[in-house]
Design an enzyme around this catalytic site. Sequence first.
Site, PDB file in Angstrom:
ATOM      1  N   ARG A  61       0.810  -1.224   0.000  1.00 12.84           N
ATOM      2  CA  ARG A  61       0.000   0.000   0.000  1.00 12.84           C
ATOM      3  C   ARG A  61       0.843   1.274   0.000  1.00 12.84           C
ATOM      4  NH1 ARG A  61      -3.614  -3.606   2.622  1.00 12.84           N
ATOM      5  NH2 ARG A  61      -2.537  -3.267   4.584  1.00 12.84           N
ATOM      6  N   GLU A  98       3.115 -10.522  14.680  1.00 11.75           N
ATOM      7  CA  GLU A  98       2.325 -11.203  15.709  1.00 11.75           C
ATOM      8  C   GLU A  98       2.573 -12.726  15.658  1.00 11.75           C
ATOM      9  OE1 GLU A  98      -1.636  -9.844  15.500  1.00 11.75           O
ATOM     10  OE2 GLU A  98      -2.242 -10.915  17.329  1.00 11.75           O
TER      11      GLU A  98
HETATM   12  P1  AMP Z   1       2.666  -2.209  11.830  1.00 13.11           P
HETATM   13  O1  AMP Z   1       3.956  -2.860  11.407  1.00 13.11           O
HETATM   14  O2  AMP Z   1       1.999  -2.897  12.979  1.00 13.11           O
HETATM   15  O3  AMP Z   1       2.810  -0.724  12.046  1.00 13.11           O
HETATM   16  O4  AMP Z   1       1.646  -2.443  10.632  1.00 13.11           O
HETATM   17  C1  AMP Z   1       1.723  -1.638   9.508  1.00 13.11           C
HETATM   18  C2  AMP Z   1       1.389  -2.379   8.238  1.00 13.11           C
HETATM   19  O5  AMP Z   1       0.270  -3.262   8.383  1.00 13.11           O
HETATM   20  C3  AMP Z   1       1.005  -1.371   7.176  1.00 13.11           C
HETATM   21  O6  AMP Z   1       1.616  -1.766   5.966  1.00 13.11           O
HETATM   22  C4  AMP Z   1      -0.501  -1.430   7.108  1.00 13.11           C
HETATM   23  O7  AMP Z   1      -0.901  -1.423   5.758  1.00 13.11           O
HETATM   24  C5  AMP Z   1      -0.906  -2.750   7.774  1.00 13.11           C
HETATM   25  N1  AMP Z   1      -1.902  -2.556   8.858  1.00 13.11           N
HETATM   26  C6  AMP Z   1      -1.723  -2.806  10.179  1.00 13.11           C
HETATM   27  N2  AMP Z   1      -2.837  -2.572  10.897  1.00 13.11           N
HETATM   28  C7  AMP Z   1      -3.765  -2.132  10.017  1.00 13.11           C
HETATM   29  C8  AMP Z   1      -5.121  -1.677  10.130  1.00 13.11           C
HETATM   30  N3  AMP Z   1      -5.758  -1.635  11.308  1.00 13.11           N
HETATM   31  N4  AMP Z   1      -5.767  -1.277   9.009  1.00 13.11           N
HETATM   32  C9  AMP Z   1      -5.126  -1.294   7.811  1.00 13.11           C
HETATM   33  N5  AMP Z   1      -3.868  -1.723   7.622  1.00 13.11           N
HETATM   34  C10 AMP Z   1      -3.168  -2.134   8.704  1.00 13.11           C
END
Ligand code: AMP
Length: 174
Positions: A61, A98
């Site tokens: 994205r 996770e």
């Molecule tokens: P993080 O590494 O936990 O910050 O997760 C970020 C990545 O996971 C990004 O590339 C987001 O596109 C996706 N992501 C994580 N949580 C969500 C959410 N609640 N809604 C949409 N995309 C998410």
Amino acid sequence: MSKENLIKNIRNIPDFPIPGVQFKDVTTLFKNSECLKELADIMYEMYRDKRITKVVGIESRGFIMGPILALRLNAGFIPIRKSGKLPAETIEESYAKEYGVDTIQIHKDAIDEKDVVLLHDDLLATGGTMEAAYKLVKKFSPKDISVNFIIELKGLGGREIFDKEAKVEAVLEL
Ligand code: AMP
């Protein structure tokens, strides 16, 4: 068009991809031509004076607004991809998810010490993905690195994971 209007155009999908997650769907934001233009204009204003030479987007994205912004800033666009997708020599960084470990890669010749880098992804949740991308870009010792998201999920505190000197900004906070 206001930031509130942009927020209204983000679709929330409860329990996707797993129970308990409120998934923020940005496709509804991109679908709306006024929102897409407004988002591009805001992001351009945030970085127009930063002399950015490379926008680095994270699969997948980060591949939507990343190139749009690169074009507006007269910068190049560099993809960071999941393991095994890039064709030439790469360097990589692994990070805990996770469930298990994920690895991201960037081409070895993507960035040099003269570059001013803007790292971009759609959303900051826990920060694990972007922290790994930030470490990867730091290995090239560019002149400067800024970090940008469309959305920051404030409740998850993902911003805290970065060094104090990291310049982390989001267009919208949820
Ligand atoms: P993080 O590494 O936990 O910050 O997760 C970020 C990545 O996971 C990004 O590339 C987001 O596109 C996706 N992501 C994580 N949580 C969500 C959410 N609640 N809604 C949409 N995309 C998410």
